[in-house]
Structure formats: C-alpha cells, structure tokens
Design an enzyme around this catalytic site. Structure first.
Site, PDB file in Angstrom:
ATOM      1  N   ASP A  89     -37.831  47.459  -3.280  1.00 10.71           N
ATOM      2  CA  ASP A  89     -38.263  48.692  -2.615  1.00 10.71           C
ATOM      3  C   ASP A  89     -39.673  48.473  -2.076  1.00 10.71           C
ATOM      4  O   ASP A  89     -40.389  47.576  -2.533  1.00 10.71           O
ATOM      5  CB  ASP A  89     -38.239  49.894  -3.583  1.00 10.71           C
ATOM      6  CG  ASP A  89     -39.105  49.685  -4.816  1.00 10.71           C
ATOM      7  OD1 ASP A  89     -39.011  48.589  -5.429  1.00 10.71           O
ATOM      8  OD2 ASP A  89     -39.894  50.580  -5.176  1.00 10.71           O
ATOM      9  N   GLU A 152     -39.710  50.330  -8.069  1.00  9.55           N
ATOM     10  CA  GLU A 152     -40.961  49.935  -8.716  1.00  9.55           C
ATOM     11  C   GLU A 152     -42.116  50.769  -8.204  1.00  9.55           C
ATOM     12  O   GLU A 152     -43.046  51.081  -8.933  1.00  9.55           O
ATOM     13  CB  GLU A 152     -41.234  48.447  -8.469  1.00  9.55           C
ATOM     14  CG  GLU A 152     -42.265  47.840  -9.408  1.00  9.55           C
ATOM     15  CD  GLU A 152     -43.707  48.039  -8.952  1.00  9.55           C
ATOM     16  OE1 GLU A 152     -44.612  47.897  -9.786  1.00  9.55           O
ATOM     17  OE2 GLU A 152     -43.945  48.341  -7.762  1.00  9.55           O
TER      18      GLU A 152
HETATM   19 ZN    ZN Z   1     -46.628  47.957  -4.696  1.00 10.10          ZN
HETATM   20 ZN    ZN Z   2     -45.005  45.460  -6.290  1.00  8.70          ZN
END
Ligand code: ZN
Ligand code: ZN
Length: 467
Positions: A89, A152
């Site tokens: 992501d 994340e």
């Molecule tokens: Zn980042």
């Molecule tokens: Zn990262």
C-alpha cells in the site's frame, strides 16, 4: 560456498525492474469509500497484493492470500520460520509531482513513482534476493516467508488479520526504513486532555481554537476566533511584533464582532517535534497577552505554560532518558476548543524503555491537576528493542559492513515499523545513510544503484540466516 551476489543481481536487473514497475503502476492507496468484504481497504491494495503473489507463483513459489489483506510467498524448509515483512500500500499522492506518480519514470538513474522507496522497491528487492537463493539451488534448513501487507500506512489491519490465522515467524526483518539497522523503536502513546467550557459573559472571549491534522504530526496551521475589546489595528500591531520575535507567520482579519487570527508554523513528523514549529502553541502564546478568563484562560495557559517548546515533557515531569533508546518526546498534535462546549488537546508521546504508558498517564494527570482536566488514553504501543548481541542483528550488521565498507551500529527511532511485530524483529534498509529520503513526499524515487545494492545485501543476509 562463496556467491558473488552483485553479479547475480546484475543478471536480473531488467526482470527486477519489470516486476517492480508492474506493482508501481497500481494505485494502491487505501480507499475506505471503495472498501468491501472482498477488498477490506479498497481495490488498489488488493490488486497490488494479487499482482505480487502472481509473480511468486510464476517463479514457482508457494503463495497464500490471507483475506485479501496480506499474503506470503514461501521458500525453503525446516522447523524454524524467518519472516521478511514488506508492504504494497502507499500513502496518498499529494501535490507537486513532475511526473505521473503511477507511471514509473527513470531519470538520472532514479526511478520515480509513488511507492518506489516506500515500500514496493525495497519489498521487490527482498523478493529478488529470495528468488536468487532459490534459482542457485542453495541448501537451506529454515522456512522463509516474504509477508506482504496492504495497510501499513494506516491501521495495520493487514497484520492483525495475518497473525490471527498464520504462524508468527521466529525472527526476521522489515525492508522498510534505513540501513544499517533499526533494532529499537520507542513506545507510542496518545493521551487526550479535555475539559468542559461553560459560557462566560466576559468581554474577552476565546470562541474557538483549532490546530493540527493528526496527533503524529506537528501542526503547521492554527486558527483562533476571539472577541477582544480592542481595535483591529491594535491586534495587527501586536501580531507584527510577535512575528518579529518568533519563527512563525500570522494574519488577522475582522469578521463581524470577532477577530480571526491565523498562525503558520512548520509541519514535521510527530516523533521529532523539535524539527517542527508548532503553530498551535505559538498561537496560545500570542493570545495570552489578552485578559481571557475561566476556561478560556485555562485552556490557553495550559498550552503556553506546560506544552509550548516542551519537546521532552520536562515541565510536566514526564521526561525520561534511556542510554540506548534516547529521550521521551511529546508532540501536542491536535487542538480543538469551542467556547461554551469543550476543549481538547491530543498529546502524542514516543517513549523509551524504563517507563510505562500507565505511569505517563498518571504523572500527566497529577501535573495537570490544577487545570481540572480529564485525561483519556488513546492508541498505544510498547517500546520494542532487540539487543545488539542478538545473532541476527550481528549477521545483518556484518553483511551491511561487507557491502558498504561502513561499520554499522544499533539505532532506535521513534516510529513504528513492522519490525516490532516480532520479539526478534528489526528494520533493515533499504535507505542508505547517503540516500535522499523522499518517502511520503512528492517526486518519491529510489536510486537504482541503491536498489540493486540493497538486493545483494538482502540476498547474502537472508542466505546467512536460513542456511
Ligand atoms: Zn510509509
Ligand atoms: Zn513503509
């Protein structure tokens, strides 16, 4: 067996870039508005995960998709399990790009695209490291999983989901930060201070006060709407003096019977509040020259007296220093106040080992007793530290030294990486000390020499750890 990993990478440069470009072309920003059961953080992150797993299948690896939120590519065999954690992501694009952020472009040996350095580039480097070990038929006696997350940059939903059903690796690293190594991460705690604000009849009134976007950022902008028994010219003059003496810019305008005052400071990551200029605390300092009363006065003086310039929480008796992990830091990240309703301040702490979230909350409520505030604990993560004499840390630092000629030593940061998911987890690369950090910025890039060198380092380090 002595392998020349640099040469092995050399043979695969074109393939590596092609696979990386496939991933970089996918807009994998989290989209809650497009989320579904099938795509829990939106279609982009899911598509990037599927594309990565497909590359793994193409190359003959066992792969697994875990709820379209995370997945792994598996290699080797053996009881012990090593994990390498990356993510596909990316943060939103923002403004200021010279090229299309999802059209990977090479200029001056740099590959430009959103995700090039955070974290598609480094994750693909780790993948090619594993692919080379496999293609060379090297004997290994541990199982290795390249674990790919899709959330994340936001809530870590991906790893919550992954670890709910999949085995937690015994040790490992995340290629999502800096070389030589990050083996310590401070604890993170957010405390929300709030207070009711009864209506008052006094002529000087703080009608509203707003600053900051997120608790983990230093507020760049602050705005107050006030009633003051003075003229616009007088406020303008006072503001001109204030701007002379302080590192901020500011404006005031009259709106009906009120003044709207804006202060601009400088944003920075909340883990290093001393690198920013907190517009919110400066605005409170400016306003404190006027005769505010009751809760208006209490809100402003709390900011001015206990938070302004207090990067280490000293005035509040919260400062704490650890020889290895460094100082506690405090960032007042979001301010909201409405006269006659409520006032709140979000404080984001990064703290080393030797102090706990409960202790900090207790100390803060004691220190602020006179202000009659309520304190509410928000998100928290405990400090994470893998000792420098851990055998994995030793291998990682030795390999780094071999490829760069620089002696690596342990390091703690205030941020949270996937390294903290494992008791024996660290972050390792892919930025070198000489690299320009463009993560989360416009014109994000990764230098191609750095990318290929990181691939060789990962190959040797992983092979040393699983052979
Ligand atoms: Zn980042
Ligand atoms: Zn990262």
């Amino acid at each position: 067996m002595q392998i020349n990993w640099i040469k092995e990478v050399e043979k695969r440069k074109q393939d590596l870039l092609e696979d990386l470009n496939t991933l970089l072309r996918i807009d994998s920003v989290r989209r809650d508005d497009l989320a579904s059961d099938e795509a829990p953080v939106g279609p982009g992150p899911k598509e990037a995960l599927e594309a990565f797993l497909k590359i793994g299948e193409r190359d003959g690896f066992k792969t697994k998709n875990v709820g379209n939120l995370a997945g792994h590519i598996e290699f080797g065999q053996g009881e012990e399990l090593m994990g390498v954690f990356g993510h596909v992501d990316v943060v939103p694009v923002g403004t200021g790009w010279d090229t299309d952020p999802f059209t990977p472009t090479i200029k001056d040996n740099r590959l430009y695209a959103r995700g090039a350095s955070d974290d598609k580039g480094p994750t693909v480097a780790a993948y090619y490291a594993i692919k080379m070990i496999k293609e060379l038929g090297l004997p290994v006696n541990k199982t290795l999983r390249l674990i790919i997350g899709t959330d994340e940059e936001s809530g870590w939903k991906c790893m919550d989901r992954y670890l709910a059903t999949e085995r937690k690796p015994d040790f490992g690293f995340s290629p999502d930060a800096d070389f030589p190594i990050i083996n310590g991460e401070k604890g993170i705690l957010t405390l929300k201070v709030h207070k009711n604000s009864p209506v008052t009849q006094h002529a000087t009134k703080l009608l509203s006060f707003e600053a900051g976007l997120r608790e983990n950022m230093v507020p760049q902008d602050a705005r107050a709407i006030v009633s003051l028994p003075v003229s616009l010219e007088e406020v303008e003059e006072a503001l001109a003096v204030f701007v002379q003496e302080n590192p901020v810019s500011a404006t005031v305008r009259q709106e009906n019977e009120t003044f709207v005052i804006d202060v601009v400071g400088k944003a920075s990551h909340g883990m290093a509040p001393m690198n920013g200029i907190n517009a919110g605390t400066y605005l409170a300092v400016f306003l404190s020259q006027y005769d505010f009363r009751d809760s208006d006065n209490m809100y402003l003086s709390l900011i001015k007296d206990t938070l302004h310039g207090e990067y280490y929480g000293e005035y509040l008796g919260l400062s704490h220093n650890d020889d290895i992990m460094g100082e506690l830091t405090m960032n007042p990240g979001v301010f909201t106040y409405k006269h006659g309703e409520k006032g709140s301040i979000w404080l984001n702490f990064r703290y080393p080992k030797g102090v706990s979230a409960e202790q900090l909350e207790e100390k803060l409520s004691l220190a602020l007793a006179d202000y009659q505030v309520d304190i509410e604990a928000g998100k928290s993560q405990t400090p994470h530290y893998v000792p420098a004499d851990d055998p994995m840390v030793k291998v990682l630092l030795d390999v780094y030294e071999k490829y760069t000629g620089h002696k690596g030593s342990e390091r703690t940061i205030g941020g949270g990486t996937y390294g903290r998911l494992l008791d024996r987890g660290v972050a390792y690369g892919a930025m070198f000390p000489h690299s320009i950090d463009t993560m989360h910025q416009a014109n994000e890039f990764i230098d191609l020499d750095d990318l290929f060198k990181a691939t060789a380092i990962y190959a040797e380090a992983i092979y040393e750890l699983i052979k």
